[in-house]
Design an enzyme around this catalytic site. Structure first.
Site, short mmCIF file in Angstrom:
data_model
loop_
_atom_site.label_atom_id
_atom_site.label_comp_id
_atom_site.label_asym_id
_atom_site.label_seq_id
_atom_site.Cartn_x
_atom_site.Cartn_y
_atom_site.Cartn_z
N ASP A 40 0.86 -1.02 -0.05
CA ASP A 40 -0.11 -0.22 0.06
C ASP A 40 0.83 1.22 -0.14
OD1 ASP A 40 -3.11 -0.55 0.44
OD2 ASP A 40 -2.11 -2.14 1.48
N ASN A 50 2.10 -3.09 4.25
CA ASN A 50 0.99 -3.80 3.41
C ASN A 50 0.07 -4.34 4.63
OD1 ASN A 50 0.01 -4.75 0.82
ND2 ASN A 50 0.51 -7.10 1.66
N LYS A 51 -0.98 -5.01 4.10
CA LYS A 51 -2.08 -5.58 5.25
C LYS A 51 -1.13 -6.34 6.21
CE LYS A 51 -5.08 -4.09 2.33
NZ LYS A 51 -4.37 -3.27 1.44
#
Length: 158
Positions: A40, A50-51
């Site tokens: 992201d 990121n997640k």
């Protein structure tokens, strides 16, 4: 997850959907050839945000000598952000962890508690994976080393 599998299938890429927390075990069993995740936000030194859970997958990949790549569009690189330590981590509503919404057999919507009343929950949405755990950054301009030097090379191609 299901959208990603659908897209991979349409592109002819073999894939298998698994329970998120099974990844380390599957790596230990030799059932994973390569890990590819998204980003992201990517810092100028190659750290990737990121997640949540991405960092743990990177650690498991390193421990099992499995290449770990990050696929990202150039637009997610934050050239002003020196390291991943500078990226604020979003904390989401604890109810996302403590409850689940669904539909019962009669078709009625309901929300079910997953924990005892008064249970506290932390719900970070993202984590940061250090560049040292990333084999390469896969961009629309090619694959680059996850480092300041690698990203400088990418910047020279833009």
């Amino acid at each position: 997850m299901n959208l990603t599998a659908w897209e991979l299938q349409r592109a002819g890429v073999p894939c298998t959907v698994v329970a998120d927390n099974s990844c380390g075990q599957l790596m230990r069993e030799g059932k994973v050839d390569c890990v590819i995740v998204g980003s992201d936000r990517t810092a100028a030194n190659g750290d990737v945000c990121n997640k949540v859970g991405t960092y743990l997958k990177a650690l498991a990949a390193q421990d099992n000598d499995i290449p770990f790549y990050v696929a990202l569009p150039e637009s997610t690189i934050d050239w002003r952000c020196d390291t991943g330590q500078e990226i604020p981590i979003e904390e989401r509503d604890s109810l996302e962890v403590l409850t689940i919404a669904g539909v019962d057999y009669a078709g009625q919507g309901l929300e079910v508690n997953l924990a005892a009343a008064d249970t506290q929950a932390a719900n970070p949405a993202f984590d940061v994976t250090p560049a040292r755990l990333v084999r390469g950054l896969v961009t629309e301009h090619g694959v680059f080393e996850a480092s300041e030097a690698g990203l400088t090379q990418l910047q020279g191609r833009l």
